[in-house]
Design a protein around this motif. Sequence first.
Motif, PDB file in Angstrom:
ATOM      1  N   MET A  67       0.822  -1.200   0.000  1.00 44.74           N
ATOM      2  CA  MET A  67       0.000   0.000   0.000  1.00 44.74           C
ATOM      3  C   MET A  67       0.864   1.262   0.000  1.00 44.74           C
ATOM      4  N   LEU A  68       1.928   1.266   0.822  1.00 47.47           N
ATOM      5  CA  LEU A  68       2.817   2.428   0.872  1.00 47.47           C
ATOM      6  C   LEU A  68       3.472   2.682  -0.478  1.00 47.47           C
ATOM      7  N   ALA A  69       3.943   1.618  -1.117  1.00 42.65           N
ATOM      8  CA  ALA A  69       4.618   1.764  -2.411  1.00 42.65           C
ATOM      9  C   ALA A  69       3.684   2.362  -3.461  1.00 42.65           C
ATOM     10  N   LEU A  70       2.417   1.989  -3.411  1.00 42.28           N
ATOM     11  CA  LEU A  70       1.455   2.492  -4.382  1.00 42.28           C
ATOM     12  C   LEU A  70       0.869   3.844  -3.974  1.00 42.28           C
ATOM     13  N   PHE A  71       0.949   4.155  -2.693  1.00 39.93           N
ATOM     14  CA  PHE A  71       0.441   5.451  -2.212  1.00 39.93           C
ATOM     15  C   PHE A  71       1.416   6.573  -2.549  1.00 39.93           C
ATOM     16  N   ASP A  72       2.677   6.405  -2.153  1.00 41.57           N
ATOM     17  CA  ASP A  72       3.681   7.441  -2.413  1.00 41.57           C
ATOM     18  C   ASP A  72       5.064   6.812  -2.255  1.00 41.57           C
ATOM     19  N   TRP A  73       5.841   6.797  -3.324  1.00 44.30           N
ATOM     20  CA  TRP A  73       7.135   6.126  -3.299  1.00 44.30           C
ATOM     21  C   TRP A  73       8.080   6.738  -2.259  1.00 44.30           C
ATOM     22  N   ARG A  74       7.903   8.039  -1.979  1.00 42.38           N
ATOM     23  CA  ARG A  74       8.782   8.693  -1.004  1.00 42.38           C
ATOM     24  C   ARG A  74       8.503   8.179   0.404  1.00 42.38           C
ATOM     25  N   VAL A  75       7.221   8.046   0.729  1.00 47.10           N
ATOM     26  CA  VAL A  75       6.813   7.520   2.035  1.00 47.10           C
ATOM     27  C   VAL A  75       7.288   6.070   2.172  1.00 47.10           C
ATOM     28  N   PHE A  76       7.133   5.317   1.105  1.00 46.02           N
ATOM     29  CA  PHE A  76       7.571   3.925   1.107  1.00 46.02           C
ATOM     30  C   PHE A  76       9.082   3.820   1.290  1.00 46.02           C
ATOM     31  N   LEU A  77       9.833   4.670   0.603  1.00 51.67           N
ATOM     32  CA  LEU A  77      11.292   4.598   0.663  1.00 51.67           C
ATOM     33  C   LEU A  77      11.803   4.882   2.078  1.00 51.67           C
ATOM     34  N   ILE A  78      11.210   5.860   2.748  1.00 50.51           N
ATOM     35  CA  ILE A  78      11.614   6.168   4.121  1.00 50.51           C
ATOM     36  C   ILE A  78      11.348   4.976   5.028  1.00 50.51           C
ATOM     37  N   ALA A  79      10.159   4.393   4.896  1.00 50.23           N
ATOM     38  CA  ALA A  79       9.812   3.220   5.711  1.00 50.23           C
ATOM     39  C   ALA A  79      10.745   2.053   5.411  1.00 50.23           C
ATOM     40  N   LEU A  80      11.067   1.855   4.133  1.00 53.21           N
ATOM     41  CA  LEU A  80      11.935   0.747   3.736  1.00 53.21           C
ATOM     42  C   LEU A  80      13.346   0.912   4.298  1.00 53.21           C
ATOM     43  N   VAL A  81      13.875   2.125   4.242  1.00 47.10           N
ATOM     44  CA  VAL A  81      15.220   2.375   4.764  1.00 47.10           C
ATOM     45  C   VAL A  81      15.266   2.096   6.261  1.00 47.10           C
ATOM     46  N   LEU A  82      14.259   2.557   6.997  1.00 46.81           N
ATOM     47  CA  LEU A  82      14.205   2.298   8.441  1.00 46.81           C
ATOM     48  C   LEU A  82      14.088   0.803   8.719  1.00 46.81           C
ATOM     49  N   PHE A  83      13.246   0.118   7.939  1.00 46.21           N
ATOM     50  CA  PHE A  83      13.079  -1.323   8.100  1.00 46.21           C
ATOM     51  C   PHE A  83      14.404  -2.050   7.897  1.00 46.21           C
ATOM     52  N   LEU A  84      15.076  -1.763   6.789  1.00 44.72           N
ATOM     53  CA  LEU A  84      16.318  -2.458   6.474  1.00 44.72           C
ATOM     54  C   LEU A  84      17.418  -2.128   7.484  1.00 44.72           C
ATOM     55  N   ALA A  85      17.486  -0.877   7.921  1.00 42.36           N
ATOM     56  CA  ALA A  85      18.506  -0.485   8.885  1.00 42.36           C
ATOM     57  C   ALA A  85      18.311  -1.227  10.203  1.00 42.36           C
ATOM     58  N   ALA A  86      17.054  -1.307  10.656  1.00 40.63           N
ATOM     59  CA  ALA A  86      16.771  -1.990  11.916  1.00 40.63           C
ATOM     60  C   ALA A  86      17.058  -3.485  11.809  1.00 40.63           C
ATOM     61  N   VAL A  87      16.656  -4.104  10.706  1.00 42.77           N
ATOM     62  CA  VAL A  87      16.881  -5.540  10.535  1.00 42.77           C
ATOM     63  C   VAL A  87      18.368  -5.837  10.393  1.00 42.77           C
ATOM     64  N   PHE A  88      19.076  -4.973   9.668  1.00 35.96           N
ATOM     65  CA  PHE A  88      20.521  -5.170   9.496  1.00 35.96           C
ATOM     66  C   PHE A  88      21.243  -5.068  10.847  1.00 35.96           C
ATOM     67  N   ALA A  89      20.802  -4.116  11.685  1.00 34.50           N
ATOM     68  CA  ALA A  89      21.477  -3.881  12.963  1.00 34.50           C
ATOM     69  C   ALA A  89      21.129  -4.931  14.012  1.00 34.50           C
ATOM     70  N   THR A  90      19.884  -5.425  13.986  1.00 39.04           N
ATOM     71  CA  THR A  90      19.430  -6.306  15.077  1.00 39.04           C
ATOM     72  C   THR A  90      18.971  -7.676  14.621  1.00 39.04           C
ATOM     73  N   ARG A  91      18.675  -7.818  13.323  1.00 36.40           N
ATOM     74  CA  ARG A  91      18.057  -9.035  12.753  1.00 36.40           C
ATOM     75  C   ARG A  91      16.678  -9.297  13.349  1.00 36.40           C
ATOM     76  N   TRP A  92      16.037  -8.254  13.835  1.00 34.92           N
ATOM     77  CA  TRP A  92      14.655  -8.353  14.312  1.00 34.92           C
ATOM     78  C   TRP A  92      13.725  -7.800  13.241  1.00 34.92           C
ATOM     79  N   ILE A  93      13.045  -8.676  12.538  1.00 33.39           N
ATOM     80  CA  ILE A  93      12.076  -8.253  11.535  1.00 33.39           C
ATOM     81  C   ILE A  93      10.992  -7.387  12.174  1.00 33.39           C
ATOM     82  N   SER A  94      10.587  -7.773  13.370  1.00 36.03           N
ATOM     83  CA  SER A  94       9.520  -7.053  14.062  1.00 36.03           C
ATOM     84  C   SER A  94       9.895  -5.601  14.325  1.00 36.03           C
ATOM     85  N   LEU A  95      11.129  -5.341  14.741  1.00 35.09           N
ATOM     86  CA  LEU A  95      11.559  -3.969  15.009  1.00 35.09           C
ATOM     87  C   LEU A  95      11.546  -3.140  13.730  1.00 35.09           C
ATOM     88  N   GLY A  96      12.038  -3.722  12.640  1.00 35.51           N
ATOM     89  CA  GLY A  96      11.991  -3.020  11.364  1.00 35.51           C
ATOM     90  C   GLY A  96      10.572  -2.703  10.936  1.00 35.51           C
TER      91      GLY A  96
END
Length: 214
Positions: free
Chosen positions: A114-143
């Motif tokens: 939904m985010l990707a289809l709503f606004d790519w900018r909003v999606f990109l911010i969420a994706l970067v935060l998700f990947l950063a959190a998962v990369f740092a902690t390997r917690w999918i839930s935190l991302g």
Amino acid sequence: MTILHFAIIAVCAYLLGSLSFAIIVSKVTLGKDIRDYGSGNAGLTNAYRTMGASKTLFVLLGDIAKGAAAVAIGMLLAGPIGKLTAGIFVILGHMFPLYFGFRGGKGVLVGAVMLALFDWRVFLIALVLFLAAVFATRWISLGSILGAISFPISTFFFYHDQVLTAMAFGMAAAVVFMHRSNIARMLNGTENQFSFKSKKTIESTGKDEKGTDA
């Protein structure tokens, strides 16, 4: 958006969301219910952990398709507000599927579509935060939680629209609420870390002891 448009979008999106592909794939291919295995969650992470990559691919494609279809209906009937309305109800359907006893997933993948289809900018911010959190902690839930929290903030920043921001906040709150048990485990240091190695517990051991998942 008229009341009729709202009703059409809400009903169509909820019914599409209720197509829980993790449950469908596990029942069709294995004759079993994924909710009896792993974390008991009918979501992408538990599908990967318990069924393996090949079957999870069908879950991924199905969940992407239903999210895209719901958002397309919303956009066609009511523009950006219709998109978010569809997003709310497709996520609700995914979390509480009508066809499967109202026990579904946590709405992360469908929300990302939904985010990707709503606004790519909003999606990109969420994706970067998700990947950063998962990369740092390997917690999918935190991302997932951080990505969800960013949604209303980004929406307000780009649109300065109170209605859109309020709708985004509601969707984010629902995702965070569905992760309340994960939050408790993270605080206790007992949350499972993601691994690319799949256990395929449904195929190999029968009914598995329930663990954790995003």
